[in-house]
Scaffold this active site. Sequence first.
Site, PDB file in Angstrom:
ATOM      1  N   GLY A 181       0.821  -1.195   0.000  1.00 36.76           N
ATOM      2  CA  GLY A 181       0.000   0.000   0.000  1.00 36.76           C
ATOM      3  C   GLY A 181       0.856   1.246   0.000  1.00 36.76           C
ATOM      4  N   ARG A 182       0.356   2.295   0.642  1.00 40.22           N
ATOM      5  CA  ARG A 182       1.059   3.581   0.645  1.00 40.22           C
ATOM      6  C   ARG A 182       2.458   3.464   1.258  1.00 40.22           C
ATOM      7  NH1 ARG A 182       0.175   8.678   4.348  1.00 40.22           N
ATOM      8  NH2 ARG A 182      -0.491   7.075   5.775  1.00 40.22           N
ATOM      9  N   THR A 207       7.171  -2.772  11.638  1.00 35.67           N
ATOM     10  CA  THR A 207       6.829  -1.419  12.081  1.00 35.67           C
ATOM     11  C   THR A 207       5.332  -1.168  11.895  1.00 35.67           C
ATOM     12  OG1 THR A 207       7.367  -0.536   9.889  1.00 35.67           O
ATOM     13  CG2 THR A 207       9.119  -0.485  11.546  1.00 35.67           C
ATOM     14  N   SER A 208       4.545  -2.243  11.730  1.00 31.19           N
ATOM     15  CA  SER A 208       3.109  -2.098  11.458  1.00 31.19           C
ATOM     16  C   SER A 208       2.289  -2.221  12.731  1.00 31.19           C
ATOM     17  CB  SER A 208       2.665  -3.117  10.416  1.00 31.19           C
ATOM     18  OG  SER A 208       3.207  -2.782   9.151  1.00 31.19           O
ATOM     19  N   ARG A 209       2.005  -3.440  13.158  1.00 30.38           N
ATOM     20  CA  ARG A 209       1.263  -3.685  14.389  1.00 30.38           C
ATOM     21  C   ARG A 209       1.797  -4.957  15.039  1.00 30.38           C
ATOM     22  NH1 ARG A 209       0.299   0.759  13.845  1.00 30.38           N
ATOM     23  NH2 ARG A 209      -1.679   1.900  13.862  1.00 30.38           N
ATOM     24  N   GLU A 227       1.277  -1.825  24.628  1.00 33.36           N
ATOM     25  CA  GLU A 227       2.152  -0.654  24.632  1.00 33.36           C
ATOM     26  C   GLU A 227       1.704   0.331  25.701  1.00 33.36           C
ATOM     27  OE1 GLU A 227       2.448   1.029  20.727  1.00 33.36           O
ATOM     28  OE2 GLU A 227       3.138  -0.838  19.813  1.00 33.36           O
ATOM     29  N   HIS A 285       8.001   1.990  19.559  1.00 35.90           N
ATOM     30  CA  HIS A 285       7.000   2.514  18.630  1.00 35.90           C
ATOM     31  C   HIS A 285       7.365   3.928  18.187  1.00 35.90           C
ATOM     32  CE1 HIS A 285       2.570   1.992  17.271  1.00 35.90           C
ATOM     33  NE2 HIS A 285       3.301   2.587  16.344  1.00 35.90           N
TER      34      HIS A 285
END
Length: 340
Positions: A175-176, A256-258, A287, A306
């Site tokens: 995606g982006r 680095t997503s979830r 978190e 994060h």
Amino acid sequence: HQYIADFRQNINALTLSHTGHPTMRIAILDDYQKLALQSADWSAVKAHGEITVFHDTITDKNALRDRLMPFDILCVMRERTPISGDLIRSLPNLKLIVTSGKRNAAIDVATAHECGITVCGTESPSTATPELAFALMLGLARNIVGENASMRSGGWQIGLGQDLAGSTLGIIGLGRLGAQIAKIAQAFDMHITAWSTNLTPDRCQEVGVEYKPSKEALLRDADFVTIHQRLSDRTRGLIGTEEFRQMKKTAFLINTSRGPIVDDAALIDAVNQGEIAGAGIDVYDQEPLPAAHPLRKCDKLLLTPHLGYVTRHTWDVFYGQTVEAVLAWINGDPIRVLPS
């Protein structure tokens, strides 16, 4: 629900009518680094009410309810504090929620709308997270932390680095952010592949990367694997024990997503047993990550707290547009309203 919505609107009108004596109460949540008030000009907001900034995250539901009970407006940072439907219904003064970013899965927007509460967002720059992904990649490839520790203790070279040039980067999710990763990887002269459930060869051709027909095919060939997908029922646990076995023993994983996209226990086993060379992790199931969490004690992991969106430019956008959204709502013309 309509009665509740009308009631809140009437209260809002009464609050705004006393402009000479500001009565609104505005909360800024989860400002860990105490930068919210420095990242934007809040003076126009202060003219309408009192701002309270909280620097911690409360996980106890009752304590969170009690903390937020007095506030008319909540300014929240991404998905740090969940704003559930039950919490929303328990806050009689709440009229507006402004979240950083264009979406926030931790807010029950539908319930907010049912209760007559407006939910607005901000724009979200797309450069910070890809840059961090490459920082983690380079840190792992050249063992930056280990070499730095060696230097500080009086040592010298302790390992042999991995070149990015000529290596294969497997991107899960094009995606982006995934496309931005591909663009940076091209500058490093990497061979780039991509896969996700709905990814098409046409999309890969558009971005200039090799299409992989299966997750297994991507994992088998990649020297570095980086994840750029939203968390959903489909992606939760996407990388687990079987996936680590499919990767090269010399490969590195970047997330680095979830956090829940990767199985923590499987990751720890994989690096401890040498199934992969290491991993760079910026996101976690919980978190802030508890101090005693097993990930903190695992060798061959490069962990960051994060930081993917924690940059000066991003903060300027997030908090600057939060101020804009609050003022627009006060003026009766809310902007960037999130759909249910």
